[in-house]
Design a protein around this motif. Structure first.
Motif, PDB file in Angstrom:
ATOM      1  N   ILE A  34      -7.553   5.969   3.473  1.00 59.41           N
ATOM      2  CA  ILE A  34      -6.665   6.445   4.541  1.00 59.41           C
ATOM      3  C   ILE A  34      -5.304   6.865   3.992  1.00 59.41           C
ATOM      4  O   ILE A  34      -4.422   7.273   4.754  1.00 59.41           O
ATOM      5  CB  ILE A  34      -6.472   5.389   5.646  1.00 59.41           C
ATOM      6  CG1 ILE A  34      -5.740   4.148   5.127  1.00 59.41           C
ATOM      7  CG2 ILE A  34      -7.792   5.009   6.270  1.00 59.41           C
ATOM      8  CD1 ILE A  34      -5.353   3.175   6.220  1.00 59.41           C
ATOM      9  N   ALA A  35      -5.118   6.764   2.666  1.00 58.23           N
ATOM     10  CA  ALA A  35      -3.864   7.156   2.005  1.00 58.23           C
ATOM     11  C   ALA A  35      -2.672   6.372   2.535  1.00 58.23           C
ATOM     12  O   ALA A  35      -1.635   6.938   2.892  1.00 58.23           O
ATOM     13  CB  ALA A  35      -3.617   8.661   2.164  1.00 58.23           C
ATOM     14  N   ALA A  36      -2.821   5.053   2.603  1.00 59.85           N
ATOM     15  CA  ALA A  36      -1.705   4.185   2.980  1.00 59.85           C
ATOM     16  C   ALA A  36      -0.956   3.769   1.720  1.00 59.85           C
ATOM     17  O   ALA A  36      -1.563   3.547   0.672  1.00 59.85           O
ATOM     18  CB  ALA A  36      -2.209   2.955   3.720  1.00 59.85           C
ATOM     19  N   ALA A  37       0.360   3.665   1.799  1.00 57.30           N
ATOM     20  CA  ALA A  37       1.166   3.230   0.654  1.00 57.30           C
ATOM     21  C   ALA A  37       0.844   1.772   0.353  1.00 57.30           C
ATOM     22  O   ALA A  37       0.619   0.973   1.269  1.00 57.30           O
ATOM     23  CB  ALA A  37       2.653   3.391   0.967  1.00 57.30           C
ATOM     24  N   PRO A  38       0.798   1.368  -0.909  1.00 59.15           N
ATOM     25  CA  PRO A  38       1.087   2.130  -2.133  1.00 59.15           C
ATOM     26  C   PRO A  38      -0.130   2.765  -2.776  1.00 59.15           C
ATOM     27  O   PRO A  38      -0.153   2.969  -3.983  1.00 59.15           O
ATOM     28  CB  PRO A  38       1.655   1.029  -3.036  1.00 59.15           C
ATOM     29  CG  PRO A  38       0.882  -0.196  -2.658  1.00 59.15           C
ATOM     30  CD  PRO A  38       0.587  -0.071  -1.189  1.00 59.15           C
ATOM     31  N   PHE A  39      -1.152   3.098  -1.978  1.00 59.21           N
ATOM     32  CA  PHE A  39      -2.374   3.712  -2.508  1.00 59.21           C
ATOM     33  C   PHE A  39      -2.460   5.185  -2.100  1.00 59.21           C
ATOM     34  O   PHE A  39      -3.540   5.715  -1.880  1.00 59.21           O
ATOM     35  CB  PHE A  39      -3.604   2.948  -1.988  1.00 59.21           C
ATOM     36  CG  PHE A  39      -3.510   1.457  -2.157  1.00 59.21           C
ATOM     37  CD1 PHE A  39      -3.737   0.870  -3.388  1.00 59.21           C
ATOM     38  CD2 PHE A  39      -3.157   0.639  -1.096  1.00 59.21           C
ATOM     39  CE1 PHE A  39      -3.638  -0.509  -3.557  1.00 59.21           C
ATOM     40  CE2 PHE A  39      -3.064  -0.736  -1.244  1.00 59.21           C
ATOM     41  CZ  PHE A  39      -3.292  -1.310  -2.487  1.00 59.21           C
TER      42      PHE A  39
END
Length: 455
Positions: free
Chosen positions: A206-211
């Motif tokens: 889902i492209a959530a920080a820190p990824f």
């Protein structure tokens, strides 16, 4: 189950359509097929069932989200006819990949077994890897495909390792059995470690920080049609799957909830601050998507009651995203880049497309009367009820920050002089853009139309 079989059958038909020289009929036939599948899916709404020893579970959650995914795919397939006309001999491949991607998406929200969960992830992910690198003579597309493939493979490996640990701790892949065991004491330490690894892998999806570091480069380098797919369909699929996974595996501890709060605030803040600095529209929307992932994570704090709120938020976000990308693809399809200056004067050269893009951006920013406002309001109300007022304050502040970069694009359309003459717009772009934003407004005016589905 019938939905999954029908989607797979339609995908196979699209693959072999080239043999029978049905290229020109492929898009309308695919859309008609998806509409029929949508009707089939909706007909299963009140008939819960499980198939193949609980591998596939049909319930209100899976049917509601599957219906949303099918609607989004219809829009994406409709746009594909014009977008891929430069590759007339390959359009059957592109359409088929999108249909198979939908099959993976449906499997991801219909699984009752971790094996089916992982199979759905891989079907969806591999489809996106291929689409990201589909322009083989474009270095940016090659780079995007390679980055997404490498990072996605690492994330899939982490998820698979987590599944193995959960199986080692419980002896089951079946979600119901695992959940029953998780309610008691005595599970080894491998169980929470396994769940943690699965969640980390899904946070990448889902492209959530820190990824999130892969998202801006992959969004910018991929063909705009692929970016639209990743930004809308793929993101909401991953978020719905993460919600279903956690609600079916275990009850969140207080420490895990605090960690979700931190990741949510970090995603919103990093996404919005970085979006302010962007000149490329696709990179800007990539960081915007990271911010919206942070908002969606709030739903994880209410695993037993927030399903309808998450459905509403994902529908509002995805419909606004489809509408905005219909305009973005039209404006930039013959350009070397997607920088904001390409939109200068669009309000004068094409008022309707400018109005649609403005409306979709306002919805993402959370401005009434668009459904984006009510989606954020519902999430905030739910989060306050759970006692996380700090998270809501951070969400409100970030919503205000987001207005800055959305209005950067809006001002370019209405206050700058056009750099080019008016270009004719294919009818399909008008149709998709207008229908998507109308649906967004309709569910904004009547939110109960969506929220009552899962209550």
């Amino acid at each position: 189950m019938n939905t999954l079989i029908a989607i797979s059958g339609l995908g196979v038909f699209c693959l072999i359509a080239e043999i029978f020289n049905l290229r020109k009929l492929l898009v309308p036939v695919a859309i008609l097929g998806l509409l029929a599948i949508l009707g089939l899916t909706v007909s299963e709404f009140n008939t819960p069932a499980s198939f193949y020893n609980n591998m596939i579970v049909v319930d209100k959650f899976s049917v509601a989200f599957s219906s949303l995914f099918i609607i989004l795919t219809i829009f994406l397939v409709a746009l594909s006819g014009d977008f891929y006309k430069e590759h007339p001999t390959k359009i059957s491949d592109f359409i088929a990949i999108k249909i198979f991607l939908l099959a993976g998406a449906v499997a991801m929200v219909s699984f009752g077994n971790l094996a089916m969960f992982f199979l759905g992830i891989e079907v969806l992910s591999i489809s996106l890897y291929v689409l990201a690198a589909s322009r083989r003579l474009d270095l940016k597309s090659n780079e995007a495909g390679m980055k997404y493939f490498l990072m996605g493979s690492f994330a899939s490996g982490i998820i698979l390792f987590g599944i193995c640990l959960v199986y080692g701790a419980t002896g089951y892949f079946d979600m119901a059995e695992i959940y029953d065991l998780s309610q008691g004491a005595g599970l080894p330490v491998w169980f929470p470690i396994g769940i943690t690894l699965i969640v980390i892998g899904m946070l990448f999806k889902i492209a959530a920080a820190p990824f999130h570091f892969w998202a801006p480069d992959v969004y910018e380098g991929s063909p705009s049609m692929t970016t639209a797919t990743m930004s809308t369909l793929a993101k909401v699929v991953a978020m719905a799957t993460l919600y279903k996974l956690l609600s079916g595996l275990t009850e969140l501890s207080e420490k895990v909830e605090i960690l979700i709060v931190i990741i949510s605030i970090l995603s919103m803040t990093v996404g919005n601050i970085m979006a302010l600095r962007q000149k490329n529209v696709k990179r800007m929307l990539a960081f915007s998507g990271i911010s919206h992932a942070g908002f969606m994570l709030m739903a994880l704090l209410s695993l037993t009651t927030a399903a309808s709120t998450l459905l509403y938020y994902t529908a509002a976000y995805a419909l606004a995203g489809i509408a905005s990308f219909a305009v973005i693809i039209y404006v930039t399809k013959d350009k070397d880049n997607e920088d904001i200056f390409n939109f200068n004067g669009l309000g004068k050269t094409n008022p309707l497309m400018a109005a649609v893009l403005t409306a979709s951006l306002l919805s993402m920013a959370g401005i009434p009367i668009f459904s984006g406002f009510f989606a954020k309001f519902m999430l905030f109300a739910q989060t306050i009820k759970e006692g996380y007022l700090v998270l809501v304050i951070a969400g409100v502040i970030n919503s205000i920050i987001s207005v800055g970069y959305y209005f950067k694009l809006i001002l370019a359309m209405y206050t700058k002089e056009a750099t080019e003459e008016k270009v004719a717009v294919p009818f399909v772009y008008y149709t998709v853009a207008v229908l998507a934003i109308l649906l967004n407004i309709i569910i904004g005016v009547w939110p109960s139309f969506v929220t009552n589905l899962l209550n």
